[in-house]
Design an enzyme around this catalytic site. Structure first.
Site, PDB file in Angstrom:
ATOM      1  N   GLU A 255     -15.534 -20.163  21.827  1.00 52.74           N
ATOM      2  CA  GLU A 255     -15.809 -21.089  23.000  1.00 52.74           C
ATOM      3  C   GLU A 255     -14.739 -20.747  23.997  1.00 52.74           C
ATOM      4  O   GLU A 255     -13.376 -20.823  23.586  1.00 52.74           O
ATOM      5  CB  GLU A 255     -15.763 -22.450  22.732  1.00 52.74           C
ATOM      6  CG  GLU A 255     -15.972 -23.229  23.708  1.00 52.74           C
ATOM      7  CD  GLU A 255     -15.736 -24.842  23.508  1.00 52.74           C
ATOM      8  OE1 GLU A 255     -16.934 -25.392  23.478  1.00 52.74           O
ATOM      9  OE2 GLU A 255     -14.682 -25.275  22.835  1.00 52.74           O
TER      10      GLU A 255
ATOM     11  N   TYR B 209     -17.651 -22.257  31.797  1.00 51.68           N
ATOM     12  CA  TYR B 209     -17.782 -22.337  30.486  1.00 51.68           C
ATOM     13  C   TYR B 209     -18.448 -21.331  29.893  1.00 51.68           C
ATOM     14  O   TYR B 209     -19.674 -20.855  30.280  1.00 51.68           O
ATOM     15  CB  TYR B 209     -18.366 -23.791  30.163  1.00 51.68           C
ATOM     16  CG  TYR B 209     -18.522 -23.993  28.719  1.00 51.68           C
ATOM     17  CD1 TYR B 209     -17.441 -24.445  27.906  1.00 51.68           C
ATOM     18  CD2 TYR B 209     -19.587 -23.387  28.005  1.00 51.68           C
ATOM     19  CE1 TYR B 209     -17.748 -24.680  26.428  1.00 51.68           C
ATOM     20  CE2 TYR B 209     -20.095 -23.514  26.597  1.00 51.68           C
ATOM     21  CZ  TYR B 209     -18.936 -24.230  25.826  1.00 51.68           C
ATOM     22  OH  TYR B 209     -19.165 -24.460  24.641  1.00 51.68           O
TER      23      TYR B 209
END
Length: 386
Positions: free
Chosen positions: A197, A109
């Site tokens: 993101e 991530y």
């Protein structure tokens, strides 16, 4: 402003980040022509909606051979996806992205966000990619790393090492991931993004870093100077009332309650919604008409509130500073007469020309309840709709 995954990946690719090959399909008529030349071994069919959780809702489909691809894309179009971000009505799939399937070894991530609390730019990373990052932060916070920087035109090698340190990458993957970090940082500062993101950022079994999924949000207040970003806006993904509000420069968000609110100033609007809840009801919307609203703007706001069939009453709470209460009153009276107002209306005016404003309301021959203060206003409108 939000954009779709395929648009985010186009931006990432433009700025040098590695993404999978893929094509976007906007309607069922062009499916055959768009997939005809794809030479992937396996395919991933991905619904394009402005909401997370698509995979769990059936919005991501692995297709192992090309003979089944057309059928799977056709099935994706028109599907209503219900996720934790769409609400119970879900969102209809009106465009589909088909990309080359990746041979995933590791899911990571990585995100970059404007941290308003510290007035810095924050990079967040985790070795637990492909999951809800909020859940990871809550259950295993030790897997989350946050690094913050003052604004700068470029990141140094030291900055990038700090950002990627938590991901424990080998030298080859680190050098590839550097491109991702630089890309998302440059998009943030050059395109007025507020959030970028990558979840997941993957390492393939072939040792390649790729942005497998991407989400980018932009600052609405800066869109005027980014026409190339504004053209990416998909009105199909937005509430029709919020689109109409933006045309009239109104800050409007639809909610689930029954009391419509018209207020000037975001802070006062929040306080107004809170006190409606305190007296046992629920607001139907957030609506800030701004500090210097014209009679026409007030009228547009009033009509917007009434376009919501759930609204059983309206509370107008105005503190006149730049805004004159008599101008607001004129707009309200005109809109109420034009729409043939049939629900209770409570108005609380304070500040500039409030006496003139109240006089206009009194002489309108409309059933308008005046309130002395915010408590009185909330109590009256809640009682009126009960």
């Amino acid at each position: 402003m939000n954009i779709h995954e395929h648009q985010a990946k186009d931006l990432l690719k433009e700025f040098g980040a590695p993404v999978s090959r893929g094509v976007t399909i906007f309607n069922t008529e062009e499916i055959a022509s768009r997939i005809k030349d794809l030479d992937f071994k396996e395919f991933v069919v991905k619904a394009q909606i402005h909401a997370g959780g698509r995979g769990k809702a059936g919005g991501v489909k692995l297709v192992k051979n090309k003979s089944d691809l057309k059928k799977e894309v056709e099935l994706m179009f028109g599907k209503s996806l219900i996720t934790h971000q769409t609400g119970p009505k879900g969102k209809e799939v009106k465009r589909v992205y088909v990309e080359e399937a990746s041979n995933i070894e590791t899911e990571l991530y990585l995100s970059c966000v404007i941290d308003r609390a510290s007035s810095k730019i924050a990079f967040i990373s985790s070795t637990s990619g492909g999951m809800d990052i909020e859940k990871v932060a809550k259950e295993t916070p030790n897997k989350i790393s946050t690094v913050k920087f003052e604004f700068k035109t470029e990141l140094s090698e030291k900055n990038i090492k700090e950002i990627l340190n938590n991901l424990k990458l080998n030298t080859e993957n680190f050098n590839q991931a550097k491109k991702v970090v630089n890309a998302i940082y440059q998009i943030l500062i050059k395109k007025d993004a507020t959030l970028i993101e990558i979840n997941p950022l993957i390492i393939t079994k072939e040792g390649e870093i790729k942005c497998l999924d991407a989400k980018i949000n932009f600052d609405d207040n800066a869109i005027f100077r980014r026409p190339e970003i504004h053209k990416l806006r998909d009105l199909n993904e937005e509430d029709a009332k919020e689109i109409e509000a933006s045309k009239n420069d109104l800050a409007y968000i639809k909610l689930d309650g029954s009391i419509g609110c018209m207020v000037n100033g975001a802070g006062l609007a929040m306080a107004t919604m809170d006190i409606i809840k305190l007296y046992g009801s629920e607001p139907a919307n957030f609506l800030d008409v701004g500090g210097g609203a014209s009679k026409e703007k007030v009228s547009a706001a009033f009509k917007l509130i009434l376009s919501d069939k759930n609204v059983k009453g309206i509370l107008i709470n105005i503190f006149g500073g730049i805004m004159r209460c008599d101008v607001l009153a004129q707009g309200v009276v005109e809109a109420a007469k034009e729409t043939k107002l049939s629900v209770p209306l409570v108005v609380r005016l304070a500040g500039t020309n409030y006496e003139k404003g109240n006089k206009i309301l009194e002489n309108s021959n409309l059933k308008i309840l005046s309130a002395d203060d915010l408590n009185d206003a909330a109590k009256k409108i809640v009682e009126a709709v009960s």
